[in-house]
Design an enzyme around this catalytic site. Structure first.
Site, PDB file in Angstrom:
ATOM      1  N   GLU A 185      10.463 -11.143 -18.980  1.00 19.22           N
ATOM      2  CA  GLU A 185      10.042 -10.251 -20.074  1.00 19.22           C
ATOM      3  C   GLU A 185      11.159 -10.098 -21.094  1.00 19.22           C
ATOM      4  O   GLU A 185      12.336 -10.040 -20.705  1.00 19.22           O
ATOM      5  CB  GLU A 185       9.704  -8.868 -19.489  1.00 19.22           C
ATOM      6  N   ARG A 191       5.978  -6.364 -10.450  1.00 16.09           N
ATOM      7  CA  ARG A 191       7.085  -6.967 -11.171  1.00 16.09           C
ATOM      8  C   ARG A 191       6.792  -8.452 -11.332  1.00 16.09           C
ATOM      9  O   ARG A 191       6.248  -9.084 -10.415  1.00 16.09           O
ATOM     10  CB  ARG A 191       8.406  -6.807 -10.397  1.00 16.09           C
ATOM     11  N   HIS A 196       3.700  -4.954 -20.375  1.00 19.56           N
ATOM     12  CA  HIS A 196       4.321  -4.007 -19.436  1.00 19.56           C
ATOM     13  C   HIS A 196       4.055  -2.561 -19.870  1.00 19.56           C
ATOM     14  O   HIS A 196       4.988  -1.805 -20.162  1.00 19.56           O
ATOM     15  CB  HIS A 196       5.822  -4.282 -19.304  1.00 19.56           C
ATOM     16  N   ILE A 217       1.271   3.865  -5.263  1.00 18.30           N
ATOM     17  CA  ILE A 217       0.452   3.248  -6.317  1.00 18.30           C
ATOM     18  C   ILE A 217      -0.667   2.429  -5.677  1.00 18.30           C
ATOM     19  O   ILE A 217      -1.834   2.521  -6.084  1.00 18.30           O
ATOM     20  CB  ILE A 217       1.338   2.384  -7.249  1.00 18.30           C
ATOM     21  N   LEU A 251       0.847  -1.203   0.000  1.00 17.47           N
ATOM     22  CA  LEU A 251       0.000   0.000   0.000  1.00 17.47           C
ATOM     23  C   LEU A 251       0.883   1.254   0.000  1.00 17.47           C
ATOM     24  O   LEU A 251       0.822   2.084   0.896  1.00 17.47           O
ATOM     25  CB  LEU A 251      -0.961  -0.027   1.187  1.00 17.47           C
ATOM     26  N   GLY A 252       1.715   1.341  -1.037  1.00 14.55           N
ATOM     27  CA  GLY A 252       2.519   2.555  -1.242  1.00 14.55           C
ATOM     28  C   GLY A 252       1.694   3.548  -2.042  1.00 14.55           C
ATOM     29  O   GLY A 252       0.461   3.498  -2.043  1.00 14.55           O
ATOM     30  N   ARG A 264       4.504  -3.975   4.740  1.00 13.00           N
ATOM     31  CA  ARG A 264       5.502  -4.295   5.773  1.00 13.00           C
ATOM     32  C   ARG A 264       4.982  -3.922   7.154  1.00 13.00           C
ATOM     33  O   ARG A 264       5.181  -4.627   8.121  1.00 13.00           O
ATOM     34  CB  ARG A 264       6.820  -3.574   5.496  1.00 13.00           C
TER      35      ARG A 264
HETATM   36  C1  8YV Z   1       8.466   1.575 -17.101  1.00 12.67           C
HETATM   37  C2  8YV Z   1       8.131   0.617 -14.753  1.00 12.67           C
HETATM   38  O1  8YV Z   1       7.788   0.986 -18.155  1.00 12.67           O
HETATM   39  O2  8YV Z   1       8.388   2.620 -13.561  1.00 12.67           O
HETATM   40  C3  8YV Z   1       8.569   1.419 -13.588  1.00 12.67           C
HETATM   41  O3  8YV Z   1       9.129   0.831 -12.651  1.00 12.67           O
HETATM   42  O4  8YV Z   1       8.156  -0.560 -14.739  1.00 12.67           O
HETATM   43  C4  8YV Z   1       7.575   1.319 -15.943  1.00 12.67           C
HETATM   44  O5  8YV Z   1       7.012   2.530 -15.633  1.00 12.67           O
HETATM   45  C5  8YV Z   1       9.861   1.115 -17.069  1.00 12.67           C
HETATM   46  O6  8YV Z   1      10.647   1.748 -16.147  1.00 12.67           O
HETATM   47  C6  8YV Z   1      10.491   1.293 -18.447  1.00 12.67           C
HETATM   48  O7  8YV Z   1      11.417   0.299 -18.587  1.00 12.67           O
END
Ligand code: 8YV
Length: 321
Positions: free
Chosen positions: A269, A240, A287, A161, A158-159, A181
């Protein structure tokens, strides 16, 4: 550009191709070496490495220890993206090299994508689109979907985003629980805290992953968490790929041990498990959570502000290390 101004511009190494506009702007202010285009990367590093003062990279391209160690004049790593799990932070620390990222400016778009995946997966939006395009509508009826409104939303992480995802999910009358955490005192009191991910998965219908990547969260979602989510539960990942044991996820989907998934990120990826391609209860994105013109522009501006700030007056806006 005169030869003398060219010679005085700080030299930076770009690990992989960033936005064309961003590259164009960088090239007016810096001498940019393009690592990904070099036939012989070691030769490029031998020739220019001693003068390179900055690395321009992204979450996708990262910066490995061997690269950081090959650049004796390196002062900073400037990343396009909020996640920095692909950058060797320990190596940067040891060398006294600063690392910047682009937090804040992408939260809304990433949260929007989480909601888009929640709706697309539960309401079978992508499958319905395929159904129409295949010309099946005149002769067949499309199977019913699952209602999202009113379901229980579990958020892992819950950061910034995660909180934006919670706000949006509340607009769909979803109950919010979260795993973090530690319990947060700065979120609405009705958000229920779960001290472990397995009990969060047990208590929700849609589990959304919004934790950072890296060693600490590797395979946080395993067989046990997937079984706790259960056959009526949906997994959404905008964090991720490494956060999920992808082989376990594929098995759980194949065996109907979870209802479905919406995935923007993958463990290897740009490769995605072939087994997912035929599953109509899974939505796959390449992504793109932050991938809007507006947000990518804001990320580019923040990255530039960090680079320019550092090389003009040794000040940056969003420092990780
Ligand atoms: C980007 C991301 O696509 O901000 C991130 O951590 O995964 C995405 O916003 C990425 O950084 C581009 O490679």
């Amino acid at each position: 550009m005169t030869d003398s101004s060219r010679a005085t511009r700080p030299e930076i190494l770009m690990v992989g191709p960033l936005l064309p506009d961003l590259i164009a702007t960088l090239e007016t202010r810096y001498r940019v070496h393009r690592l990904w285009e070099a036939q012989d990367q070691a030769a490029l590093l031998r020739e220019h490495g001693p003068r390179i003062r900055g690395i321009a990279t992204s979450g996708r391209f990262g910066a490995r220890r061997d690269l950081i160690e090959a650049l004796p004049a390196l002062e900073g790593i400037f990343s396009f993206g909020v996640g920095y799990d692909s950058i060797d932070i320990a190596a940067a620390r040891e060398r006294g090299v600063l690392v910047t990222n682009t937090p804040g400016v992408l939260d809304a778009c990433v949260a929007d994508t989480a909601l888009a995946l929640m709706l697309a997966a539960t309401r079978r939006i992508a499958a319905a689109d395929r159904f129409v395009r295949a010309g099946r509508w005149p002769n067949e009826s499309f199977d019913l979907a699952t209602r999202l409104t009113g379901k229980r939303c579990g958020i892992a992480g819950l950061g910034n985003i995660g909180r934006q995802i919670a706000r949006r999910a509340e607009a769909f009358d979803m109950e919010i629980s979260y795993y973090n955490r530690s319990k947060r005192s700065d979120v609405p009191a009705h958000y229920r805290y779960c001290a472990d991910l397995r009990s969060l998965a047990e208590q929700c219908d849609v589990l959304v992953l919004a934790v950072p990547g890296g060693a600490d969260t590797r395979h946080l979602v395993d067989d046990a968490v997937l079984d706790a989510l259960g056959p009526q539960g949906w997994l959404i990942n905008i964090a991720r790929g490494t956060v999920v044991d992808e082989a376990a996820l594929v098995r759980a989907l194949q065996e109907g041990r979870i209802a479905g998934a919406g995935l923007d990120v993958f463990e290897h990826e740009p490769r995605t498990p072939a087994a997912l391609n035929d599953m109509d209860n899974v939505v796959l994105l390449p992504h793109i959570a932050s991938g809007t013109h507006e947000t990518r522009r804001a990320m580019a501006d923040l990255m530039l502000a960090n680079l320019d700030g550092w090389f003009a007056q040794r000040e940056v806006h969003t420092r990780v290390v």
